[in-house]
Design a protein around this motif. Sequence first.
Motif, short mmCIF file in Angstrom:
data_model
loop_
_atom_site.label_atom_id
_atom_site.label_comp_id
_atom_site.label_asym_id
_atom_site.label_seq_id
_atom_site.Cartn_x
_atom_site.Cartn_y
_atom_site.Cartn_z
N ARG A 110 74.58 66.42 81.06
CA ARG A 110 74.71 67.84 80.74
C ARG A 110 73.99 68.76 81.72
O ARG A 110 74.37 69.92 81.86
N GLU A 114 76.57 69.50 85.42
CA GLU A 114 76.99 70.86 85.72
C GLU A 114 76.77 71.23 87.18
O GLU A 114 77.29 72.25 87.65
N TRP A 115 76.01 70.43 87.90
CA TRP A 115 75.76 70.66 89.32
C TRP A 115 76.55 69.70 90.20
O TRP A 115 76.23 69.50 91.37
#
Length: 383
Positions: A110, A114-115
Amino acid sequence: MTEFNTRAIHDGQTPDPTTGAVIPPLYLTSTFKQDGIGGLREGYEYSRSGNPTRTALQDTLASLEGGTHAFAFASGLAAEDTLLRATLVPGEKILVGNDAYGGTYRLINRVHGEWGITNLTVDFTDLDAVRAAVATHAPRVLWVETPSNPLLRIVDIAAVAEIAQASGAFLVVDNTFATPSLQQPLTLGADVVVHSLTKYLGGHSDVVGGAVIVRDANLAEHIGFLQNAVGAVAAPFDSWLVSRGLKTLGVRIDRHSDNAEAIVAAIEQHPAVEAVLYPGLPSHPGHEIAARQMRRFGGMVSVLLRGGEAAARQLVETTTLFTLAESLGGVESLIEYPAAMTHASVAGTALEVPANLVRISVGIEDARDLVADLTVALDALPA
């Protein structure tokens, strides 16, 4: 090289040269006087960048794990986050065990997901599956727990290290459950060891911390830069507490192991128990590997109950000496229900834990009292 318990007491713990104090001072300071601009004493300028108390802890950790560099952080997840930043860039992949700690998976999935980091799961006890996943996905990092949390699976570190080295990947081993008292992954071919210092290394449930230990100088330089640049460092007092805990790690681990073995022997055939998960049992599928790469089998025990979720919930709420709480590795015995506690974040994923699973962190109390407490709670479960 001196033996483990000797190094745990002496390495990184040089008596104070000014006063002769046997225990090195606790340096509760944020900054350090400079002898002229840039005139640093022993390289210290600001406690985020470096503090003698943290240095002492890091030196001890590196010695005990057979590494060359160690880095202490404010929590285990802070240590893992910094390591992930040091070994992965957006677009790369990480291969994670399919029963990893829920907090680790949440961080990878999570936060780093996201990166641009892709995570894949695999059963690291199945070497053919590992080879296939590595060949297909070319992950940059292989992330292993052994024994795993909470299913206590055992991974052959040396065999997975060969797979990682052949593919150019980093092998990270979370050694929190075993501790360096029982196994040293770097000597078996791993590139990195991570720890939650909160657990056995601190050992008294009074400190939160994490650590990364490596042998490679280039990787160490990168982690050291990020430790300072990101700043989630272990505070001086926390470092001092872990250093104190390390001095008794070896003797504590032996008592944890003794007590775990006594509990396993007492409850394995109990009618309420479907299965006991403990690598010290000859019936455990990873027993032979554990016997080869671990000195003993540790103090963590997981139990599957015949009565399902209801029985598991009742058991953890009715023991007396086993305290219902998250965490593990302290001198006191703890018991928890992973599906709704430590591993709630992986519900509905490939890492979801069984609903009838109870995880036990066996402390160093008298084994007879622990066995009696657990047996009474098991006897009270519905037939």
